[in-house]
Scaffold this active site. Structure first.
Site, short mmCIF file in Angstrom:
data_model
loop_
_atom_site.label_atom_id
_atom_site.label_comp_id
_atom_site.label_asym_id
_atom_site.label_seq_id
_atom_site.Cartn_x
_atom_site.Cartn_y
_atom_site.Cartn_z
N LYS A 57 26.65 -30.02 17.38
CA LYS A 57 26.08 -30.25 16.13
C LYS A 57 24.70 -29.92 16.04
CE LYS A 57 25.53 -34.27 12.82
NZ LYS A 57 25.53 -35.63 12.75
N ARG B 105 39.29 -35.20 9.63
CA ARG B 105 38.82 -36.01 8.39
C ARG B 105 39.61 -36.21 7.29
NH1 ARG B 105 33.28 -34.87 9.52
NH2 ARG B 105 33.21 -33.09 11.13
N ASP C 283 20.19 -23.57 7.58
CA ASP C 283 20.07 -22.81 8.77
C ASP C 283 20.73 -23.01 9.93
OD1 ASP C 283 19.21 -25.26 9.63
OD2 ASP C 283 17.02 -24.79 9.69
N GLY C 284 21.64 -24.09 9.67
CA GLY C 284 22.68 -24.51 10.78
C GLY C 284 22.14 -24.90 11.99
N ASP D 280 34.64 -36.70 3.82
CA ASP D 280 34.50 -35.67 5.08
C ASP D 280 33.68 -36.64 6.19
OD1 ASP D 280 32.03 -35.41 3.17
OD2 ASP D 280 31.33 -34.79 4.76
N ASN D 281 33.53 -38.07 6.13
CA ASN D 281 32.88 -38.53 7.20
C ASN D 281 34.06 -39.91 7.23
OD1 ASN D 281 30.81 -37.04 7.47
ND2 ASN D 281 29.31 -38.27 5.90
N GLY E 177 29.16 -26.50 8.88
CA GLY E 177 27.95 -25.67 8.63
C GLY E 177 27.04 -25.52 9.56
N ARG E 178 26.85 -26.36 10.78
CA ARG E 178 26.06 -26.16 11.80
C ARG E 178 26.71 -26.82 12.99
NH1 ARG E 178 21.72 -31.09 11.40
NH2 ARG E 178 22.86 -32.66 10.43
#
Length: 492
Positions: A115, A186, A127-128, A255-256, A94-95
């Site tokens: 990142k 992942r 807001d990314g 996801d990590n 997302g960012r």
């Protein structure tokens, strides 16, 4: 955004070539004057890149995603995940942007990933962007983890964006982390692929993961099962290594969890000062799901989610596949227990009867817990005990008689086995770190950086880059901070 052929960097893009359906094209947010705040020059050289060029204005533009180097196809990666046990079918970068891949001097393929580079199709209302402080935190902590010998993604650079990022507590200077990883595949990537309507994506993903990270699995009777076992073993050993240095990840969502076995995503993470297995550092982990003592079972739970995605690849008969994967998942405890026991014994210079070694090690851990003792300081002080200089270890506890009694039993065990104390002390100095990123030191350095002074961060990075050295004049970096509850935030 057009490729600039004059840029002296070259990327490759096997993921973009082979894994269509698991990414989306993306571009970085336009910035006026990005500048490199921190650069790991050694890592740059490992990648075959000119560190001086990267540190300059032209390099900053590439590292901020403003200019596109030859071979780079910037994309945002797609993945799903279980966040604090709850399934989220679509997360993704997302960012963040994957710039591409580089083959380093040792022949290893590495992702270069940004990142905080701006919004993507996966931003979910965010807001990314990223604040400078959390990006510097990841640079510091991942540098320390690498120096400690723990598999990890690494920070090539932190770029100051020159603008402000608005968060709940007000505006902060913006930053972009340039992360280098064996890959960004992942468990959540497999969860996402397993949900897609295209049945070809999951097999392609498994083949790609095997070829890139666990090549031996390709020759197994059941390659997908062998892939699972390889990831299981890597993650079991990784968590044991975290525990040995008192590290708490903070957000062990699926996801990590990297397929490569590297530590990934240093958001709300920290190292123990006072040894308390219940310690939680994340502001949102109110139930202690990812507390220090829960990290191994949390990882096994995450791997169960990974196993679920592999069922159709292991065997055409679902019951057979489930049985094989369930049995393999059960092997996590054996691998973790062995790695944890071996690591604890090494921290005490013990290599005799495993049961006796672990018993005396667990006695020390119980003592540290009861005494509220500093974890890193006490273990580092054991070398002094071997040299007849027990002060550093004794000052970590309130009941020094209790520590002396334990130390007498430990020394007697070593003497009984004919272990040379001086040799053992030297071994311990190479295993038990003198310096870790102490939480109060990290916070002070980040506050200074946000105020415009990067020197404290640079010095802290230098300190944690040599965790086993004494570093005269920097003794204050080895001491614990205030005995108060320390909390970190994810930075979004």
């Amino acid at each position: 955004m057009a490729v600039d052929a004059t840029i002296p960097l070259r990327f490759e893009g096997t993921l973009v070539r082979d894994l269509e359906g698991l990414y989306a094209p993306a571009e970085a947010l336009e910035l006026a004057e990005p500048r490199v705040a921190l650069l790991d020059a050694s890592l740059a050289r490992d990648l075959g890149w000119d560190a001086a060029w990267l540190a300059g204005p032209a390099g900053a533009r590439v590292l901020a995603g403003q200019d596109v180097a030859p071979g780079s196809t910037p994309v945002a990666l797609a993945y799903a995940g279980h966040q604090f046990g709850n399934p989220v079918p679509r997360l993704g970068d997302g960012r963040a942007l994957l710039l591409g891949e580089v083959v380093d001097g040792d022949g290893h393929r590495r992702d270069v990933h940004l990142k905080g580079s701006g919004r993507t199709v996966f931003s979910r209302g965010g807001d990314g962007r990223a604040a400078l402080g959390p990006m510097l935190r990841e640079h510091v902590v991942s540098t320390a983890m690498h120096a400690l010998g723990i598999p990890t993604t690494r920070s090539l650079a932190v770029v100051a964006t020159g603008d402000q990022v608005l968060r709940q507590d007000g505006p902060h200077p913006g930053g972009i982390l340039v992360r280098v990883a064996a890959s960004h595949l992942r468990v959540g990537t497999f969860e996402y692929a397993a949900r897609l309507r295209d049945p070809d994506v999951l097999p392609r993903l498994a083949d790609y993961a095997i070829a890139r990270h666990h090549a031996h699995a390709a020759d197994a009777e059941r390659p997908a099962l062998a892939l699972f076992e390889a990831v299981r073993d890597a993650q079991a050993r990784l968590v044991a290594q975290w525990l040995h240095v008192g590290f708490v990840h903070g957000v062990m969502n699926t996801d990590n969890v990297a397929i490569s076995g590297e530590t990934i995503d240093y958001g709300p993470c920290a190292f123990l000062d006072v040894f308390d297995p219940r310690t939680v550092f994340s502001s949102i982990d109110e139930q202690g799901r990812y507390a220090y003592q829960h990290q191994a079972p949390a990882m096994q739970w995450n791997l169960a989610r990974f196993a679920e995605t592999l069922v159709p690849l292991v065997d055409d008969d679902q019951a057979t596949a489930v049985g094989l994967l369930t049995e393999a998942l059960g092997g996590f405890s054996d691998v973790f227990d062995r790695a944890w026991r071996d690591g604890l014994r090494a921290k005490l210079a013990l290599d005799g009867d495993p049961a006796a070694d672990v018993a005396i090690g667990e006695e020390l851990l119980q003592l540290l817990h009861e005494q509220g003792a500093d974890y890193t300081g006490t273990f580092r002080g054991l070398a002094g005990v071997l040299r007849g200089e027990p002060q550093a270890a004794r000052e970590q506890v309130l009941d020094r008689d209790a520590l002396d009694a334990w130390a007498a039993r430990w020394l007697a065990l070593l003497d009984e086995r004919g272990v040379d104390r001086a040799t053992a002390a030297d071994r311990l100095d190479r295993i038990n770190p003198r310096f870790i990123p102490r939480n109060h030191r990290v916070e002070a350095a980040l506050q200074a950086a946000e105020a415009g002074d990067l020197e404290p961060v640079r010095e802290l990075v230098d300190v944690v880059s040599r965790p086993f050295d004494e570093q005269p004049g920097r003794e204050s970096y080895a001491g614990p901070g205030p005995n108060e509850r320390y909390v970190t935030y994810c930075g979004t």
